[in-house]
Design a protein around this motif. Structure first.
Motif, PDB file in Angstrom:
ATOM      1  N   VAL A  39       0.723  -1.091   0.012  1.00  0.00           N
ATOM      2  CA  VAL A  39      -0.042   0.054  -0.078  1.00  0.00           C
ATOM      3  C   VAL A  39       0.827   1.292   0.274  1.00  0.00           C
ATOM      4  O   VAL A  39       1.974   1.281   0.619  1.00  0.00           O
ATOM      5  CB  VAL A  39      -1.003   0.201   1.428  1.00  0.00           C
ATOM      6  CG1 VAL A  39      -1.865   1.031   1.379  1.00  0.00           C
ATOM      7  CG2 VAL A  39      -1.730  -1.381   1.203  1.00  0.00           C
ATOM      8  N   CYS A  40       0.358   2.328  -0.801  1.00  0.00           N
ATOM      9  CA  CYS A  40       1.200   3.391  -0.940  1.00  0.00           C
ATOM     10  C   CYS A  40       0.497   4.796  -1.152  1.00  0.00           C
ATOM     11  O   CYS A  40      -0.616   4.604  -1.577  1.00  0.00           O
ATOM     12  CB  CYS A  40       2.038   3.442  -2.209  1.00  0.00           C
ATOM     13  SG  CYS A  40       3.205   4.792  -2.407  1.00  0.00           S
ATOM     14  N   GLY A  41       0.809   5.739  -0.474  1.00  0.00           N
ATOM     15  CA  GLY A  41       0.029   6.960  -0.496  1.00  0.00           C
ATOM     16  C   GLY A  41       0.877   7.830   0.207  1.00  0.00           C
ATOM     17  O   GLY A  41       1.720   7.699   1.092  1.00  0.00           O
ATOM     18  N   GLY A  87      -4.515  11.709  -8.121  1.00  0.00           N
ATOM     19  CA  GLY A  87      -3.895  10.587  -9.152  1.00  0.00           C
ATOM     20  C   GLY A  87      -2.601  11.009  -9.695  1.00  0.00           C
ATOM     21  O   GLY A  87      -2.463  10.439 -10.798  1.00  0.00           O
ATOM     22  N   ASN A  88      -2.102  11.992  -9.237  1.00  0.00           N
ATOM     23  CA  ASN A  88      -1.010  12.550  -9.830  1.00  0.00           C
ATOM     24  C   ASN A  88       0.202  12.985  -9.013  1.00  0.00           C
ATOM     25  O   ASN A  88       1.255  13.668  -9.451  1.00  0.00           O
ATOM     26  CB  ASN A  88      -1.648  14.158 -10.512  1.00  0.00           C
ATOM     27  CG  ASN A  88      -2.228  14.189 -11.480  1.00  0.00           C
ATOM     28  OD1 ASN A  88      -2.505  13.250 -12.379  1.00  0.00           O
ATOM     29  ND2 ASN A  88      -3.404  15.007 -11.520  1.00  0.00           N
ATOM     30  N   THR A  89       0.498  12.514  -7.777  1.00  0.00           N
ATOM     31  CA  THR A  89       1.162  12.736  -6.934  1.00  0.00           C
ATOM     32  C   THR A  89       2.753  11.881  -7.415  1.00  0.00           C
ATOM     33  O   THR A  89       2.622  10.701  -7.893  1.00  0.00           O
ATOM     34  CB  THR A  89       0.940  12.035  -5.301  1.00  0.00           C
ATOM     35  OG1 THR A  89      -0.541  12.469  -4.992  1.00  0.00           O
ATOM     36  CG2 THR A  89       1.895  12.290  -4.599  1.00  0.00           C
ATOM     37  N   PRO A  90       3.631  12.812  -7.745  1.00  0.00           N
ATOM     38  CA  PRO A  90       4.725  12.220  -8.371  1.00  0.00           C
ATOM     39  C   PRO A  90       5.690  11.092  -7.553  1.00  0.00           C
ATOM     40  O   PRO A  90       5.908  10.145  -8.192  1.00  0.00           O
ATOM     41  CB  PRO A  90       5.692  13.641  -8.321  1.00  0.00           C
ATOM     42  CG  PRO A  90       4.805  14.839  -8.297  1.00  0.00           C
ATOM     43  CD  PRO A  90       3.871  14.212  -7.388  1.00  0.00           C
ATOM     44  N   LEU A  94       5.872   7.388  -9.020  1.00  0.00           N
ATOM     45  CA  LEU A  94       7.380   6.939  -9.059  1.00  0.00           C
ATOM     46  C   LEU A  94       7.166   5.289  -8.665  1.00  0.00           C
ATOM     47  O   LEU A  94       7.794   4.230  -9.409  1.00  0.00           O
ATOM     48  CB  LEU A  94       8.383   7.490  -8.673  1.00  0.00           C
ATOM     49  CG  LEU A  94       9.922   7.033  -8.527  1.00  0.00           C
ATOM     50  CD1 LEU A  94      10.295   6.961 -10.186  1.00  0.00           C
ATOM     51  CD2 LEU A  94      10.731   7.934  -7.719  1.00  0.00           C
ATOM     52  N   VAL A  95       6.898   4.977  -7.606  1.00  0.00           N
ATOM     53  CA  VAL A  95       6.762   3.953  -7.096  1.00  0.00           C
ATOM     54  C   VAL A  95       5.762   3.008  -7.719  1.00  0.00           C
ATOM     55  O   VAL A  95       6.088   1.769  -7.953  1.00  0.00           O
ATOM     56  CB  VAL A  95       6.289   3.925  -5.672  1.00  0.00           C
ATOM     57  CG1 VAL A  95       6.218   2.544  -4.850  1.00  0.00           C
ATOM     58  CG2 VAL A  95       7.226   4.869  -4.822  1.00  0.00           C
ATOM     59  N   ALA A  96       4.614   3.384  -8.153  1.00  0.00           N
ATOM     60  CA  ALA A  96       3.805   2.648  -9.220  1.00  0.00           C
ATOM     61  C   ALA A  96       4.361   2.125 -10.351  1.00  0.00           C
ATOM     62  O   ALA A  96       4.195   0.953 -10.872  1.00  0.00           O
ATOM     63  CB  ALA A  96       2.322   3.355  -9.474  1.00  0.00           C
ATOM     64  N   GLU A  97       5.238   2.794 -10.652  1.00  0.00           N
ATOM     65  CA  GLU A  97       5.648   2.476 -12.177  1.00  0.00           C
ATOM     66  C   GLU A  97       6.964   1.418 -11.650  1.00  0.00           C
ATOM     67  O   GLU A  97       6.985   0.354 -12.556  1.00  0.00           O
ATOM     68  CB  GLU A  97       6.550   3.706 -12.649  1.00  0.00           C
ATOM     69  CG  GLU A  97       7.144   3.633 -13.951  1.00  0.00           C
ATOM     70  CD  GLU A  97       7.797   4.693 -14.675  1.00  0.00           C
ATOM     71  OE1 GLU A  97       8.584   4.723 -15.699  1.00  0.00           O
ATOM     72  OE2 GLU A  97       7.505   5.871 -14.016  1.00  0.00           O
ATOM     73  N   VAL A 106      -1.156  -3.362 -10.243  1.00  0.00           N
ATOM     74  CA  VAL A 106      -1.063  -1.847  -9.873  1.00  0.00           C
ATOM     75  C   VAL A 106      -2.436  -1.409  -9.783  1.00  0.00           C
ATOM     76  O   VAL A 106      -3.129  -1.417 -11.025  1.00  0.00           O
ATOM     77  CB  VAL A 106      -0.122  -1.111 -10.720  1.00  0.00           C
ATOM     78  CG1 VAL A 106      -0.315   0.319  -9.956  1.00  0.00           C
ATOM     79  CG2 VAL A 106       1.272  -1.625 -10.588  1.00  0.00           C
ATOM     80  N   HIS A 107      -3.057  -1.310  -8.568  1.00  0.00           N
ATOM     81  CA  HIS A 107      -4.431  -0.729  -8.696  1.00  0.00           C
ATOM     82  C   HIS A 107      -4.352   0.781  -7.918  1.00  0.00           C
ATOM     83  O   HIS A 107      -3.547   1.006  -7.167  1.00  0.00           O
ATOM     84  CB  HIS A 107      -5.583  -1.607  -7.574  1.00  0.00           C
ATOM     85  CG  HIS A 107      -5.762  -2.815  -8.354  1.00  0.00           C
ATOM     86  ND1 HIS A 107      -6.949  -3.133  -8.424  1.00  0.00           N
ATOM     87  CD2 HIS A 107      -5.152  -3.567  -9.191  1.00  0.00           C
ATOM     88  CE1 HIS A 107      -7.403  -4.362  -8.984  1.00  0.00           C
ATOM     89  NE2 HIS A 107      -6.030  -4.648  -9.738  1.00  0.00           N
TER      90      HIS A 107
END
Length: 183
Positions: A39-41, A87-90, A94-97, A106-107
């Motif tokens: 989980v990331c945010g 939905g644009n947090t850099p 980066l981590v999603a990529e 990836v969700h």
């Protein structure tokens, strides 16, 4: 104060009515099939993510929060969950990529159907709530900043975990056993 409280609850109810059930069902399926969940945010979305990760852990899932020192490498078969109002947090992008390059699913949980992150993800759940960006398509709210999005994410992700555990026997007892006891 009571009228403000009740108005906030009404706002959240209206947001919940507009969440797409099929998007959430696909998200639940991915969570249940994942070997491990990451989980990331950032900021308040990150705090909502940590609460979600904790509930998943209580429910018996193997889950990690990005940025914690004990988080292992992500791999194929794992699920990466990004939470970002815009939905644009850099940093999240980066981590999603990186997660996608590692062949993890990836969700994205977001309010923005046309975000930069949506081009990287396998699936997204749209929560049509107001964020600090106040885009034209966001609902009106009496709340400042991204409160409406944060609260809606928290409630939806709690509902997701509850939905995932309703068929388990003694889920309350199991979650209590998995709750921290070194306090």
């Amino acid at each position: 104060m009571r009228s403000v409280h009740l108005e906030i609850l009404e706002e959240l109810k209206q947001v919940a009515k507009h969440v797409d059930h099929e998007e959430v069902t696909a998200f639940i399926d991915a969570l249940q099939q994942a070997k491990r969940i990451f989980v990331c945010g950032e900021g308040r979305s990150g705090l909502m993510g940590k609460a979600f990760a904790m509930r998943l852990m209580h429910a018996g899932y193997t889950v990690y929060v990005i940025g914690e020192t004990i988080t292992p490498s992500i791999q194929e078969g794992d699920l990466f969950v990004a939470i970002s109002g815009s939905g644009n947090t850099p940093s999240v992008a980066l981590v999603a990529e990186q997660a996608a390059k590692s062949k993890a699913l990836v969700h994205l949980v977001t309010s923005n159907r046309k975000s930069k992150l949506q081009t990287l993800v396998d699936h997204q759940v749209i929560i049509p709530a107001a964020t600090k960006k106040r885009r034209k398509d966001e609902p009106a709210t009496i709340q400042p900043m991204g409160n409406q999005f944060d609260q809606s994410v928290h409630l939806l992700l709690d509902a997701v975990v509850i939905s995932m555990t309703t068929e388990k026997e003694d889920i309350h007892d199991m979650m209590n056993r998995n709750h921290a006891n070194l306090q």
